[in-house]
Design an enzyme around this catalytic site. Structure first.
Site, mmCIF file in Angstrom:
data_model
loop_
_atom_site.group_PDB
_atom_site.id
_atom_site.type_symbol
_atom_site.label_atom_id
_atom_site.label_comp_id
_atom_site.label_asym_id
_atom_site.label_seq_id
_atom_site.Cartn_x
_atom_site.Cartn_y
_atom_site.Cartn_z
ATOM 1 N N GLU A 1 9.481 3.892 -13.250
ATOM 2 C CA GLU A 1 10.591 2.989 -12.951
ATOM 3 C C GLU A 1 10.134 1.553 -12.803
ATOM 4 O OE1 GLU A 1 12.139 6.468 -10.006
ATOM 5 O OE2 GLU A 1 12.422 4.395 -9.372
ATOM 6 N N CYS B 1 10.764 2.941 -4.476
ATOM 7 C CA CYS B 1 9.638 3.755 -4.869
ATOM 8 C C CYS B 1 9.909 5.150 -5.438
ATOM 9 C CB CYS B 1 8.783 3.880 -3.614
ATOM 10 S SG CYS B 1 7.059 3.789 -3.936
HETATM 11 N N1 SAH Z 1 1.514 2.395 -3.499
HETATM 12 C C1 SAH Z 1 1.645 1.052 -3.124
HETATM 13 C C2 SAH Z 1 2.725 0.306 -3.892
HETATM 14 C C3 SAH Z 1 3.983 1.044 -4.188
HETATM 15 S S1 SAH Z 1 4.946 1.563 -2.799
HETATM 16 C C4 SAH Z 1 1.887 0.929 -1.642
HETATM 17 O O1 SAH Z 1 2.129 1.944 -0.979
HETATM 18 O O2 SAH Z 1 1.771 -0.176 -1.150
HETATM 19 C C5 SAH Z 1 5.844 0.077 -2.425
HETATM 20 C C6 SAH Z 1 6.366 -0.005 -1.025
HETATM 21 O O3 SAH Z 1 7.519 0.841 -0.835
HETATM 22 C C7 SAH Z 1 5.350 0.407 0.025
HETATM 23 O O4 SAH Z 1 5.256 -0.578 1.025
HETATM 24 C C8 SAH Z 1 5.939 1.682 0.532
HETATM 25 O O5 SAH Z 1 5.490 1.971 1.808
HETATM 26 C C9 SAH Z 1 7.425 1.434 0.433
HETATM 27 N N2 SAH Z 1 8.257 2.643 0.522
HETATM 28 C C10 SAH Z 1 8.020 3.842 -0.030
HETATM 29 N N3 SAH Z 1 9.002 4.718 0.298
HETATM 30 C C11 SAH Z 1 9.866 4.069 1.084
HETATM 31 C C12 SAH Z 1 11.072 4.443 1.753
HETATM 32 N N4 SAH Z 1 11.551 5.682 1.677
HETATM 33 N N5 SAH Z 1 11.709 3.497 2.479
HETATM 34 C C13 SAH Z 1 11.213 2.228 2.550
HETATM 35 N N6 SAH Z 1 10.085 1.829 1.968
HETATM 36 C C14 SAH Z 1 9.404 2.731 1.228
HETATM 37 FE FE1 SF4 Z 2 1.929 6.186 -3.162
HETATM 38 FE FE2 SF4 Z 2 2.334 5.924 -0.532
HETATM 39 FE FE3 SF4 Z 2 2.758 3.833 -2.176
HETATM 40 FE FE4 SF4 Z 2 4.396 5.960 -2.219
HETATM 41 S S1 SF4 Z 2 4.094 4.535 -0.520
HETATM 42 S S2 SF4 Z 2 3.559 4.905 -3.993
HETATM 43 S S3 SF4 Z 2 2.942 7.656 -1.827
HETATM 44 S S4 SF4 Z 2 0.798 4.863 -1.759
#
Ligand code: SAH
Ligand code: SF4
Length: 407
Positions: free
Chosen positions: A111, A361
């Site tokens: 995505e 995400c």
């Molecule tokens: N893997 C990397 C980048 C992608 S995730 C990382 O974790 O930084 C991008 C952001 O979305 C991260 O800060 C993650 O914690 C957040 N995120 C993931 N799932 C989420 C959710 N259900 N609600 C809010 N933020 C979320």
């Molecule tokens: Fe991966 Fe965690 Fe980032 Fe989701 S929030 S993309 S599981 S590192």
């Protein structure tokens, strides 16, 4: 985990073989020049082909009308001009958020999300694209839809930058320009380090996309060696760290990678990035009701970051994954923010963009993957409840919570 995975031969639906031609946008300028030279092309062709890739947004070599027909044919035979071509678009938030679901040549889906921010006093309008670096993710943060999917494969350099070319093309059709790129889509960018570093160089390179380093943000869950390599690159790329908790017992549960690189090491590497580049580090905190929003956690975070060049973003959890958790109530988030501000830290409470189409995400891709079986979800919920309750008592568990519900 960061090793390159070759695309599989058959498409996931078993119908078509995956296209093994390399994506042309993954070539560096010297690589492109060398290929053209090997064909006996004059030197100025490199600029012409690069312009076709990066400026005119050509999706086939046939679009590059300045090139002779024979070269266009050779470019088509040898390279893929668009590695994310099969794309479904969903728009929400009154047209301000566009989510793109890209189907790759081997059937994997990823995505990207384009967000439009109108001009505000002292601020020009912005068009920010959130891109994926992997299909799925191995880190397995339990509140994240991508984490639930588990790891599928690393993206190729071209698959990363083609998400950007796709959005830039859509924007230019509306006489608008892409202003920011953030690696906050699916995957852990610093576990696909080589390709991600190649991609950000391509995005930053004046001869290719030419986006300023400050406008490129890499978000990580805390891969310390990767942060150091990003810092060593030199340009002022923005670093975002997904912190979620300042105490190891709780962060072990929320970001399983914390067992490998504990929070103090992550913050030390981020501090070094800020010192070397002069850039403020963004800390992202997904606010989960009753889990990481307590006063004890606010105080621990304030003490951990006090005096650092940072900006903290508090984001209510998007209730996407199969967890027992929901977002913290807004008054609790405000209190948490206040505690950080008292320690002199700049804090923003962010509203969750594109929630209704699952802009957080990997949600759309997770939905398409189908729901896991109810007993699996129930077991995972129980494990998370036990683990987070232990963490709240300050106990560091040695048992990991399973990464994906599908396992
Ligand atoms: N893997 C990397 C980048 C992608 S995730 C990382 O974790 O930084 C991008 C952001 O979305 C991260 O800060 C993650 O914690 C957040 N995120 C993931 N799932 C989420 C959710 N259900 N609600 C809010 N933020 C979320
Ligand atoms: Fe991966 Fe965690 Fe980032 Fe989701 S929030 S993309 S599981 S590192």
């Amino acid at each position: 985990m960061s090793g390159a995975t070759l695309p599989v031969l058959a498409g996931r639906d078993g119908s078509a073989a995956a296209d093994r031609r390399p994506g042309i946008s993954g070539l560096t300028m010297p690589e492109l020049a060398a290929w053209l030279e090997s064909r006996g092309e004059p030197g100025y062709r490199t600029r012409q082909v690069a312009d076709a890739i990066w400026r005119t947004g050509a999706t086939t070599a046939g679009d590059a009308v300045t090139l002779p027909a024979g070269l266009r044919e050779a470019l088509t035979e040898r390279f893929r001009w668009d590695t994310v071509g099969s794309t479904e678009l969903v728009t929400t938030d009154g047209g301000t958020t566009e989510k793109a679901l890209h189907r790759l040549s081997d059937g994997a889906t990823i995505e990207s999300v384009l967000m439009h921010y109108p001009a505000a006093p002292g601020r020009r309008e912005r068009h920010t694209l959130c891109i994926s670096s992997q299909a799925g993710c191995a880190v397995g943060c339990p509140f994240c839809a991508t984490g639930e999917l588990g790891f599928e494969r690393d993206l190729e350099t071209a698959e990363i930058v083609d998400q950007v070319r796709h959005a830039a093309r859509r924007l230019s059709g509306e006489s608008r320009r892409l202003t920011n790129v953030v690696f906050m889509g699916m995957g852990e960018p610093l576990l696909n380090l080589d390709r991600v570093l190649e991609a950000i160089e391509a995005l930053n390179d004046r001869e290719r996309l030419g986006l300023g380093a400050r406008h490129i943000t890499v978000s990580t869950s805390g891969v310390v060696p990767g942060i150091r390599r990003l810092t060593a690159l030199g340009p002022q790329f923005t670093l975002a760290v997904s912190l979620h908790a300042a105490r190891d017992p709780l962060r072990d549960v929320l970001v399983p990678l914390n067992r490998r690189w504990p929070v103090a090491e992550v913050v030390a590497a981020a501090r070094e990035h800020a010192r070397t580049t002069g850039r403020r580090v963004s800390y992202e905190v997904t606010m989960i009701g009753g889990v990481n929003d307590t006063e004890v956690d606010a105080t621990a975070m304030a003490e951990l970051l006090r005096g650092d060049l940072v900006h903290v973003n508090l984001i209510p959890m998007n209730p996407v994954a199969h967890t027992p958790w929901t977002a913290s109530p807004m008054p609790v988030i405000e209190k948490f923010a206040e505690r950080l501000r008292q320690a002199g830290l700049p804090v923003t409470i962010r509203r969750n963009r594109g929630q209704e189409i699952g802009a957080a995400c990997g949600q759309l891709a997770a939905d398409r993957a189908g729901a896991p079986a109810a007993p699996v979800v129930a077991r995972r919920r129980r494990l998370l409840e036990t683990a987070s309750a232990a963490a709240l008592r300050g106990e560091r568990s040695h048992d990991g919570v399973p990464a994906g519900v599908g396992e």
